[in-house]
Design a protein around this motif. Sequence first.
Motif, mmCIF file in Angstrom:
data_model
loop_
_atom_site.group_PDB
_atom_site.id
_atom_site.type_symbol
_atom_site.label_atom_id
_atom_site.label_comp_id
_atom_site.label_asym_id
_atom_site.label_seq_id
_atom_site.Cartn_x
_atom_site.Cartn_y
_atom_site.Cartn_z
ATOM 1 N N ASP A 220 0.795 -1.242 -0.135
ATOM 2 C CA ASP A 220 0.121 0.063 -0.112
ATOM 3 C C ASP A 220 1.005 1.352 0.259
ATOM 4 O O ASP A 220 0.310 2.278 0.345
ATOM 5 N N ASP A 221 2.268 1.150 -0.383
ATOM 6 C CA ASP A 221 3.138 2.277 -0.550
ATOM 7 C C ASP A 221 2.489 3.135 -1.601
ATOM 8 O O ASP A 221 2.442 2.569 -2.775
ATOM 9 N N PRO A 222 2.161 4.609 -1.082
ATOM 10 C CA PRO A 222 1.603 5.245 -2.202
ATOM 11 C C PRO A 222 2.540 5.738 -3.248
ATOM 12 O O PRO A 222 1.855 5.556 -4.548
ATOM 13 N N ALA A 223 3.951 5.633 -3.194
ATOM 14 C CA ALA A 223 4.705 5.773 -4.519
ATOM 15 C C ALA A 223 4.726 4.723 -5.255
ATOM 16 O O ALA A 223 4.500 4.609 -6.902
ATOM 17 N N ALA A 224 4.709 3.301 -4.757
ATOM 18 C CA ALA A 224 4.703 2.241 -5.532
ATOM 19 C C ALA A 224 3.303 2.274 -6.332
ATOM 20 O O ALA A 224 3.254 1.724 -7.509
ATOM 21 N N VAL A 225 2.177 2.531 -5.508
ATOM 22 C CA VAL A 225 0.901 2.082 -6.248
ATOM 23 C C VAL A 225 0.625 3.126 -7.198
ATOM 24 O O VAL A 225 0.051 2.878 -8.390
ATOM 25 N N ALA A 226 0.864 4.455 -7.129
ATOM 26 C CA ALA A 226 0.984 5.378 -8.279
ATOM 27 C C ALA A 226 1.833 4.944 -9.337
ATOM 28 O O ALA A 226 1.290 5.206 -10.574
ATOM 29 N N ALA A 227 3.143 4.461 -9.132
ATOM 30 C CA ALA A 227 3.676 3.974 -10.197
ATOM 31 C C ALA A 227 3.200 2.892 -10.914
ATOM 32 O O ALA A 227 3.496 2.966 -12.208
ATOM 33 N N VAL A 228 2.634 1.970 -10.269
ATOM 34 C CA VAL A 228 1.986 0.984 -11.117
ATOM 35 C C VAL A 228 0.661 1.583 -11.872
ATOM 36 O O VAL A 228 0.479 0.902 -12.920
ATOM 37 N N ALA A 229 -0.133 2.506 -11.298
ATOM 38 C CA ALA A 229 -1.206 2.891 -11.875
ATOM 39 C C ALA A 229 -0.656 3.519 -13.191
ATOM 40 O O ALA A 229 -1.426 3.553 -14.241
ATOM 41 N N LEU A 230 0.332 4.154 -13.009
ATOM 42 C CA LEU A 230 0.811 5.045 -14.361
ATOM 43 C C LEU A 230 1.313 3.849 -15.446
ATOM 44 O O LEU A 230 0.953 4.159 -16.801
#
Length: 957
Positions: free
Chosen positions: A602-612
């Motif tokens: 649930d790390d914000p940066a990792a989740v955002a990178a995957v979404a991108l």
Amino acid sequence: MVATIPVARRIHIRGDHGLRHGLDDTDTDTEERTVTVEVSTREAEVLALLGEHLGNAEIAARLFISVRTVESHVSSLLRKLGASDRRVLARYAARAGDAEPGHRRPPLPAPLTSFVGRERERSTLADMIGRHRQVTAVGPGGVGKTRLALAVASDAPHPDGVWFVDLVSTTDPDMVAATVAGALGIGEQPGAGLDESLVSAVTDRHALLVLDNCEQVRDGAARLIERLLAGCPRLTVLATSRARLMVPFERVYPVPPLSLEGAGASDAVALFMDRAAAGGWPPNHALRDRIAEFCERLDGMALAIELAAARWPSLGLDGLDAGLSDPLRMLAGGSRADDRHRSVRAALDWSHALLEPDDRALLRRVSVFVGPFTAVEAAEVTASEPGITAEGLARLAEQSLLTVTASPRGTEYRALETIRRYGVERLGEAGETADVRAAHLRWCLATTERLVAGPPDRGGFDAVADEFRTALSWAADRPDLRPDAHRLATDLATLAFARNLLGESQQRHEQAAVLADDPAAAAAILRRAAAVAGCRMNGEDMYRLHRAAADAAGRAGDLPGAATDLATAATTLYRFDTKFARTPPQEEAEALITRAREIAGDDPAAVAAVALAEAGRTLVEAFGAGDSSESVVSATIRRAERAVALAGVTGDPLAESAALDTLTVTRSWAGDPLATVEIARRRLSLLETAPDGPATTHELIDALGTSMAAALGAGDLPNALRWARRLAEHPLLAEVGHRATSWSLVAEALAGGVDEVVTDGARFLDSWRRSGSPARAGLGPPVAAVAMVHGLRGDDDARREWRAMLERLDDSPWQTHGYGAVFDGISLLHHGRADEALARMRPEPEEVRSRIMWIWFHWYVALRVEAAVAAGSVDAGRLVAEARGIVAGNPVATALVERADALLSGDRPRVAATAAAFEAAGCTYQAARSLVLAGGDDAARGAAALADLGLVPMKTV
């Protein structure tokens, strides 16, 4: 400053307006007179570079200023010197007496002593470089290769002059190109290595390049010379080395010792007599025969003779004989020296034996400096008092063991390479190597820390860069010094990036990652390396380095960080596909995204990178399938907007910028150019808050290009031009004229900036050719734009030349149905060939929408309508009605459709009224066209406006 310029007799002085000079090349009755003109330091630098026949973009790159600033200085020089054009300024520069050279080619070193003898060798070597493109002067250290090369180079009849580069302080073969680039003031071009950048910069120069002291980097010098000879057909290379370089076309000239035949005709004796006399005690000519015998014992080696002659006033010939005899016997046939070095080593051993112990220690300790150094720097490295060190250096200089020069840093000392290597050996014999090199390393670390913390200092870095490289090479192999080596590699990476040495910056980042003890630190460094690779336009390295960062993060136990890196690697394939020579298979990207999703948590940066990454994949799949149905478009937009929202949570402006980039492309693909412009502006604003560094630089360059394209697609020509110029003036692009001016050429052509297109088009063509004429589809739009403008000017020969380039560069659907159709349509309509224009844009907008770059969609729709009206198509009314809804919000496209509707209904006042709309949108050409189409008195005004732009008259149906 004052530039003193010799001019011909004809000088005209007009009141208080300054000097006006008339040069008549046909007037044979002239005499040289001197006129002094006040110019600024920067103007003098610009004038000097004009003398090298550089364009404004190249001058801007050399001086690190904007192109517009260069243009301002050129205008001022034209006014002050009364010159009619740049060619006259170039002639003035050639005549300039004391104008500062700025970043001109490195001048030949000024010898402090006279050149004695060598007439036969000088003539032979000069003849060889006149007949062969690459000559290597080969001989042992101290034989006089450099002095002979300088003497020959000073008389070389090369129109563009001589460039001298000393490789003596370069120890890494991979750094030869960096040393040459530093000497010539050349930076690395994005998308090209430093070798290619050097070739691009000198490809058409008719010059002589002297590469001195190649032996310690022979392989690197050979590689660079081969590249330069292949890419620069008018370049000649003269190298000096202790061994031949083994490159194609090499001609070797063995430099012999000084001639010894007969005391009266001996060059060796003449050199000794000259140097000894300089000490204030000229030898008696009766001693010439004995001096000849002494020189023969030194094998005629110039360095040994000069060292001996320097001691003549204090020792005399008997003392010289005594001091030289024992070392010669000791080294004769010894295992420590081969035949080439024996006599020089003997002279050095003898000279060394005459020194006081403290001076011997100082000589060996300063030998760790590979380049010039000051007394303060020597004191820091040798751990002695500055005053005492300065006195010792002066004594060493007096005995010809160090050379002394004045520089902006103060008085600098330097050991000739043979002497420096001798000192290094003595350092090892004294058991001091580790301690002194460690002190040198500490000085390098302190210096890099100061340079990194301070303002950009190109000259400061260039002066000591080789010291950093040498210290790093030594420390990197010692486990106990890994932390220091890591720090130095990190600082060197940062400084090289600021110096536009992108290849070295990436290399040093990767080296720093290897030297890092902490894998988490290594991961962070590898991410910076990936950003530098992006600035170099190297997609493969970006991809590789992000994956390497993921591996390092995994070793550190940072699974979210590894997930971010894996997802970013996949995103690289989608965002920067044009930077790849060969894109990895889609299955590989899918695997990266899957693995990243599994470990992101649930790390914000990792989740955002995957979404991108997922948003990029969705967009590519939809575009590739040509599916622009409402459901697919909506789903794609939702994914991109989700990526932006998640990136915003991270608080990282670079992550949010990357997500906004994907949303920009998604919105444009969906046919919403107005929203695209707003997103692009938001992205640029966001990047203003981002920290400096390679990643921000990479994002900013990409954002400027996207913003310019977005504005162009939305008909916002003023902002399109503003962002195009800002992009062109970026330091990383300023040296690459064809890339820097690409989008500004497109925007200027559509706006009606005819003069700008002609001028910048010439720069574009010159830079493109210098870079090897790369066949890149991305260069198609500016080429098509320049071709169109030449067609409007009635220059059919130039138009055919640019059209031939276009056919080579791009045969994609973007050219066929996108920008190619737009520029062809404008040209055909101008010449009254409406039927051909309509045929060129025959496909319905929805047919080509998925096949053309979104920038051109509104332009295509609007021009197609005008062609239909002008051609009398029965579908014209329907096309006008359909187009209104499509182009709503685009000021230029809307005005085009409005004008077509007015022409269709025969409403001439409405046609004339669209001129104001075009003027307001920054579209001068279309404003003039409206007036011509309106007829009557308006037509005369429009025709005059077109003539002012330099265009041929329009033809109307």
